[in-house]
Design an enzyme around this catalytic site. Structure first.
Site, PDB file in Angstrom:
ATOM      1  N   GLU A 153      43.888  58.917  42.792  1.00  0.00           N
ATOM      2  CA  GLU A 153      44.339  57.526  42.905  1.00  0.00           C
ATOM      3  C   GLU A 153      44.115  56.728  41.635  1.00  0.00           C
ATOM      4  OE1 GLU A 153      42.200  54.675  45.324  1.00  0.00           O
ATOM      5  OE2 GLU A 153      40.381  55.893  45.276  1.00  0.00           O
ATOM      6  N   GLU A 252      41.265  49.423  53.666  1.00  0.00           N
ATOM      7  CA  GLU A 252      40.142  49.597  52.740  1.00  0.00           C
ATOM      8  C   GLU A 252      39.947  48.282  52.009  1.00  0.00           C
ATOM      9  OE1 GLU A 252      38.703  52.812  49.346  1.00  0.00           O
ATOM     10  OE2 GLU A 252      40.499  51.605  49.060  1.00  0.00           O
TER      11      GLU A 252
END
Length: 274
Positions: A153, A252
């Site tokens: 990521e 998140e």
């Protein structure tokens, strides 16, 4: 043809932190979630068997599914963001991969996020990237044994972290595939990090939609729950689903208040009744 809405999960390393870690899966279930994810939940890359058993038991006892797990990422509170590209820490990374595979076997988790790591003073970028290629190849081979996927990521907020855009990540994934023959790798599209780093989300989805293997959300600015910032998060989630993604979307974010009070956005999206 009507598509089913994408299901939502919650990251229990950033939400419900007011509770001890073993109590968080049950709190997530009480809030209406059937799936959860964690950053690396242990202090070291080599937890003892009792620690792992306690973690697995907490997830099983709550009746939730573990759908994502970070590999060991170093000392996150002190600014580490992974050891994938950190020369000299290859054994730690390999050890965490081994434990992650065992946890995945027991809990059915098949998505494992490998934080790339910061640029390190005294280490040449090419040297770090060579270490990363080997480590990611090792992780992909081990995780393939349980039909899992290694995620990579972009990350914001750390100037030394070199993967900032979707293009950066996909370029590295392609290098791993070419050098290591690994195919079970994918882009973790964290819509907050991508936005803060200046990526155009529409362009990311149009160009890399078929490379997205996991999705995380938080609003921007602020990294709080949906509706506290300026992002059309659900519009982008719908576009990701239209591009073919069928996995979970993980919340998140840092809640702006108590974690349990931050899910007012959720029932309207998937009919969950806390």
């Amino acid at each position: 043809m009507t598509r089913e809405p994408l299901p939502y999960a919650v990251n229990l390393s950033i939400l419900f932190t007011e509770l001890p870690l073993p109590e968080r899966p049950a709190a997530a279930r009480a809030a209406g979630f059937e799936a959860v994810e964690f950053w690396w939940p242990f202090a070291t890359a080599t937890p003892d068997t009792a620690e792992v058993d306690a973690f697995v038991a907490a997830v099983e006892r709550a009746g939730v599914r573990l759908i994502g797990l970070n590999l060991f990422a170093g000392d996150m509170p002190r600014g580490d963001r992974g050891v994938v590209s950190w020369p000299g820490r290859e054994q730690e990374f390999a050890d965490s991969v081994g434990w992650a595979v065992r946890i995945g076997e027991r809990l059915g988790c098949r998505a494992f996020n490998a934080l790339y790591g910061n640029r390190i003073e005294g280490a040449a970028p090419d040297q770090q990237d060579a270490v990363a290629l080997r480590n990611l190849g090792l992780a992909a081979r081990a995780i393939a044994e349980i039909d899992g996927t290694v995620l990579l990521e972009p990350v914001s907020g750390i100037a030394a972290y070199p993967l900032r855009t979707a293009e950066d990540v996909v370029g590295m994934l392609d290098r791993v595939r070419a050098a290591q023959g690994a195919a079970n790798l994918g882009l973790l599209a964290d819509l907050y990090h991508l936005t803060v780093n200046g990526d155009d989300l529409d362009r990311v989805i149009a160009r890399y939609g078929d490379r997205i293997a996991h999705v995380q959300i938080a609003d921007a600015p602020g990294r709080h729950e949906p509706g506290t910032g300026e992002l059309d998060l659900f519009g982008y989630v719908d576009k990701i689903g239209a591009a073919g993604y069928r996995g979970y979307v993980a919340a998140e974010y840092v809640p702006s208040g108590a974690s349990a009070d931050s899910f007012t956005w959720l029932p309207t999206r998937q009919g969950v009744t806390p």
